[in-house]
Design a protein around this motif. Structure first.
Motif, PDB file in Angstrom:
ATOM      1  N   ASN A   1      24.461  39.993  20.935  1.00  0.00           N
ATOM      2  CA  ASN A   1      23.494  39.054  21.505  1.00  0.00           C
ATOM      3  C   ASN A   1      23.523  37.674  20.852  1.00  0.00           C
ATOM      4  OD1 ASN A   1      22.373  40.841  23.431  1.00  0.00           O
ATOM      5  ND2 ASN A   1      21.174  41.857  21.834  1.00  0.00           N
ATOM      6  N   ASP A   2      24.445  37.502  19.909  1.00  0.00           N
ATOM      7  CA  ASP A   2      24.600  36.211  19.232  1.00  0.00           C
ATOM      8  C   ASP A   2      25.711  35.429  19.926  1.00  0.00           C
ATOM      9  OD1 ASP A   2      25.158  34.067  17.567  1.00  0.00           O
ATOM     10  OD2 ASP A   2      25.007  35.229  15.714  1.00  0.00           O
ATOM     11  N   PRO A   3      25.393  34.352  20.607  1.00  0.00           N
ATOM     12  CA  PRO A   3      26.420  33.607  21.358  1.00  0.00           C
ATOM     13  C   PRO A   3      27.527  33.030  20.484  1.00  0.00           C
ATOM     14  CG  PRO A   3      24.313  32.424  21.356  1.00  0.00           C
ATOM     15  CD  PRO A   3      24.049  33.757  20.755  1.00  0.00           C
ATOM     16  N   SER A   4      27.293  32.942  19.181  1.00  0.00           N
ATOM     17  CA  SER A   4      28.338  32.412  18.297  1.00  0.00           C
ATOM     18  C   SER A   4      29.348  33.483  17.880  1.00  0.00           C
ATOM     19  CB  SER A   4      27.706  31.791  17.049  1.00  0.00           C
ATOM     20  OG  SER A   4      27.134  32.791  16.219  1.00  0.00           O
ATOM     21  N   LYS A   5      29.087  34.753  18.262  1.00  0.00           N
ATOM     22  CA  LYS A   5      29.974  35.851  17.886  1.00  0.00           C
ATOM     23  C   LYS A   5      30.801  36.296  19.083  1.00  0.00           C
ATOM     24  CE  LYS A   5      27.935  36.053  13.810  1.00  0.00           C
ATOM     25  NZ  LYS A   5      28.593  35.578  12.565  1.00  0.00           N
ATOM     26  N   ASN A   6      31.953  36.915  18.795  1.00  0.00           N
ATOM     27  CA  ASN A   6      32.806  37.416  19.875  1.00  0.00           C
ATOM     28  C   ASN A   6      33.163  38.883  19.628  1.00  0.00           C
ATOM     29  OD1 ASN A   6      34.857  37.403  17.905  1.00  0.00           O
ATOM     30  ND2 ASN A   6      35.534  35.349  18.489  1.00  0.00           N
ATOM     31  N   GLN A   7      34.052  39.420  20.467  1.00  0.00           N
ATOM     32  CA  GLN A   7      34.410  40.830  20.379  1.00  0.00           C
ATOM     33  C   GLN A   7      35.038  41.178  19.036  1.00  0.00           C
ATOM     34  OE1 GLN A   7      33.655  43.189  22.713  1.00  0.00           O
ATOM     35  NE2 GLN A   7      34.379  44.670  21.178  1.00  0.00           N
ATOM     36  N   ALA A   8      35.750  40.257  18.434  1.00  0.00           N
ATOM     37  CA  ALA A   8      36.364  40.521  17.132  1.00  0.00           C
ATOM     38  C   ALA A   8      35.312  40.805  16.068  1.00  0.00           C
ATOM     39  CB  ALA A   8      37.227  39.327  16.707  1.00  0.00           C
ATOM     40  N   HIS A   9      34.176  40.116  16.140  1.00  0.00           N
ATOM     41  CA  HIS A   9      33.089  40.364  15.198  1.00  0.00           C
ATOM     42  C   HIS A   9      32.510  41.771  15.403  1.00  0.00           C
ATOM     43  CE1 HIS A   9      33.106  35.860  15.247  1.00  0.00           C
ATOM     44  NE2 HIS A   9      32.908  36.043  13.954  1.00  0.00           N
ATOM     45  N   ILE A  10      32.375  42.163  16.669  1.00  0.00           N
ATOM     46  CA  ILE A  10      31.846  43.494  16.982  1.00  0.00           C
ATOM     47  C   ILE A  10      32.811  44.571  16.482  1.00  0.00           C
ATOM     48  CG2 ILE A  10      31.271  45.072  18.868  1.00  0.00           C
ATOM     49  CD1 ILE A  10      30.271  42.598  20.419  1.00  0.00           C
ATOM     50  N   ASP A  11      34.094  44.388  16.756  1.00  0.00           N
ATOM     51  CA  ASP A  11      35.092  45.355  16.301  1.00  0.00           C
ATOM     52  C   ASP A  11      35.095  45.471  14.779  1.00  0.00           C
ATOM     53  OD1 ASP A  11      35.852  45.811  18.910  1.00  0.00           O
ATOM     54  OD2 ASP A  11      37.563  44.442  18.854  1.00  0.00           O
ATOM     55  N   SER A  12      34.858  44.353  14.108  1.00  0.00           N
ATOM     56  CA  SER A  12      34.822  44.356  12.646  1.00  0.00           C
ATOM     57  C   SER A  12      33.658  45.187  12.114  1.00  0.00           C
ATOM     58  CB  SER A  12      34.719  42.916  12.128  1.00  0.00           C
ATOM     59  OG  SER A  12      34.615  42.901  10.718  1.00  0.00           O
ATOM     60  N   ILE A  13      32.518  45.136  12.807  1.00  0.00           N
ATOM     61  CA  ILE A  13      31.370  45.947  12.396  1.00  0.00           C
ATOM     62  C   ILE A  13      31.702  47.430  12.521  1.00  0.00           C
ATOM     63  CG2 ILE A  13      29.017  46.619  13.018  1.00  0.00           C
ATOM     64  CD1 ILE A  13      28.556  43.701  13.832  1.00  0.00           C
ATOM     65  N   TYR A  14      32.252  47.802  13.673  1.00  0.00           N
ATOM     66  CA  TYR A  14      32.632  49.210  13.858  1.00  0.00           C
ATOM     67  C   TYR A  14      33.592  49.659  12.760  1.00  0.00           C
ATOM     68  CZ  TYR A  14      30.480  49.890  18.459  1.00  0.00           C
ATOM     69  OH  TYR A  14      29.577  50.052  19.483  1.00  0.00           O
ATOM     70  N   SER A  15      34.606  48.865  12.500  1.00  0.00           N
ATOM     71  CA  SER A  15      35.624  49.238  11.528  1.00  0.00           C
ATOM     72  C   SER A  15      35.052  49.315  10.114  1.00  0.00           C
ATOM     73  CB  SER A  15      36.778  48.236  11.583  1.00  0.00           C
ATOM     74  OG  SER A  15      37.725  48.510  10.577  1.00  0.00           O
ATOM     75  N   THR A  16      34.431  48.225   9.678  1.00  0.00           N
ATOM     76  CA  THR A  16      33.966  48.144   8.294  1.00  0.00           C
ATOM     77  C   THR A  16      32.874  49.158   7.994  1.00  0.00           C
ATOM     78  OG1 THR A  16      34.498  45.790   8.250  1.00  0.00           O
ATOM     79  CG2 THR A  16      33.023  46.608   6.542  1.00  0.00           C
ATOM     80  N   GLN A  17      31.858  49.206   8.849  1.00  0.00           N
ATOM     81  CA  GLN A  17      30.728  50.091   8.572  1.00  0.00           C
ATOM     82  C   GLN A  17      31.083  51.565   8.763  1.00  0.00           C
ATOM     83  OE1 GLN A  17      26.812  49.183   9.715  1.00  0.00           O
ATOM     84  NE2 GLN A  17      27.070  46.972   9.671  1.00  0.00           N
ATOM     85  N   SER A  18      31.959  51.856   9.704  1.00  0.00           N
ATOM     86  CA  SER A  18      32.374  53.250   9.892  1.00  0.00           C
ATOM     87  C   SER A  18      33.110  53.765   8.663  1.00  0.00           C
ATOM     88  CB  SER A  18      33.268  53.382  11.128  1.00  0.00           C
ATOM     89  OG  SER A  18      32.571  53.038  12.306  1.00  0.00           O
ATOM     90  N   ILE A  19      34.061  53.000   8.210  1.00  0.00           N
ATOM     91  CA  ILE A  19      34.869  53.425   7.067  1.00  0.00           C
ATOM     92  C   ILE A  19      34.024  53.521   5.801  1.00  0.00           C
ATOM     93  CG2 ILE A  19      36.725  52.656   5.532  1.00  0.00           C
ATOM     94  CD1 ILE A  19      38.157  51.613   8.071  1.00  0.00           C
ATOM     95  N   GLN A  20      33.060  52.632   5.658  1.00  0.00           N
ATOM     96  CA  GLN A  20      32.210  52.640   4.463  1.00  0.00           C
ATOM     97  C   GLN A  20      31.171  53.759   4.481  1.00  0.00           C
ATOM     98  OE1 GLN A  20      30.491  48.730   4.167  1.00  0.00           O
ATOM     99  NE2 GLN A  20      32.329  47.811   3.267  1.00  0.00           N
ATOM    100  N   ASN A  21      30.667  54.108   5.662  1.00  0.00           N
ATOM    101  CA  ASN A  21      29.472  54.948   5.720  1.00  0.00           C
ATOM    102  C   ASN A  21      29.609  56.291   6.427  1.00  0.00           C
ATOM    103  OD1 ASN A  21      27.656  52.990   4.422  1.00  0.00           O
ATOM    104  ND2 ASN A  21      28.017  51.774   6.269  1.00  0.00           N
TER     105      ASN A  21
END
Length: 217
Positions: free
Chosen positions: A151-171
């Motif tokens: 919902n942040d217009p300054s973010k794109n799909q790469a930012h979303i993919d990064s959340i999935y990747s980083t937080q999944s692997i960490q948690n």
């Protein structure tokens, strides 16, 4: 299983062991197709009614299922159960199930695959209830961060993919840590469905033999 009218979301977290031979190194594609093809009353019903996140650490996956339609949630779980031993699934366990959650966690259903050895989450030393809580709360956190970023217009799909990747692997755990939550004390999907299935109600006459004759008036 019967569901009262409710305002809120059903959350179910399952862990599955998948048949690696059936996947043919196409885990993400095949599981996405499996879930999206589940329909009861209308085309694309799963995509319309279900949100959540399925993370694959082959040969296991963790799946967070979320819907306002409790009956459809039961239907999805039965469809998964029907594939155990036949295709895709070798066994499935239900870690967590709750109803009437007031806030949605995800806006869509997403499937991701990551190498199991990359997971950094260590939970096997925790008490069982804390292992399950760690997985559930991590899913909620990922969902909230993904929704906020989307919902942040300054973010794109790469930012979303990064959340999935980083937080999944960490948690979210894999290998021995994930296996630590699916021991004999954890309810299988079959046991879960049997436990929540309403009992058959038999009339007293139905328990009699021979059957009483129909009365003609």
């Amino acid at each position: 299983m019967f569901h009262d009218a409710q305002s809120g979301y059903n959350h179910t977290v399952i862990v599955a062991k998948i048949n690696d031979m059936q996947m043919k190194n196409k885990h993400e594609e095949m599981l996405r197709n499996f879930f999206e093809d589940i329909q009861r009353d209308m085309p694309d019903e799963f995509s319309i009614k279900m949100t959540g996140y399925c993370i694959i650490y082959a040969p296991y996956y963790i799946c967070f299922l979320e819907t306002e339609d409790g009956d459809f949630n039961d239907y999805v779980l039965r469809e998964i159960q029907n594939t155990i031993g036949e295709r895709i699934h070798e066994q499935v366990w239900v870690l967590f199930n709750t109803e009437e959650v007031p806030q949605k966690a995800f806006d869509q259903f997403v499937v991701k695959v990551f190498p199991a050895q990359q997971s950094q989450a260590e939970i096997k030393a925790l008490p069982m209830v804390d292992r399950v809580a760690k997985i559930y709360t991590s899913m909620l956190t990922i969902g909230a961060d993904v929704r906020r970023t989307a919902n942040d217009p300054s973010k794109n799909q790469a930012h979303i993919d990064s959340i999935y990747s980083t937080q999944s692997i960490q948690n979210l755990p894999a290998q021995e840590d994930l296996q630590s939550v699916i021991g004999p004390e954890m309810q299988t999907l079959e046991e879960h469905l049997e436990f929540y299935e309403p009992p058959d109600i038999l009339l007293e006459d139905e328990l009699c033999w021979p059957n009483k004759p129909d009365l003609d008036y």
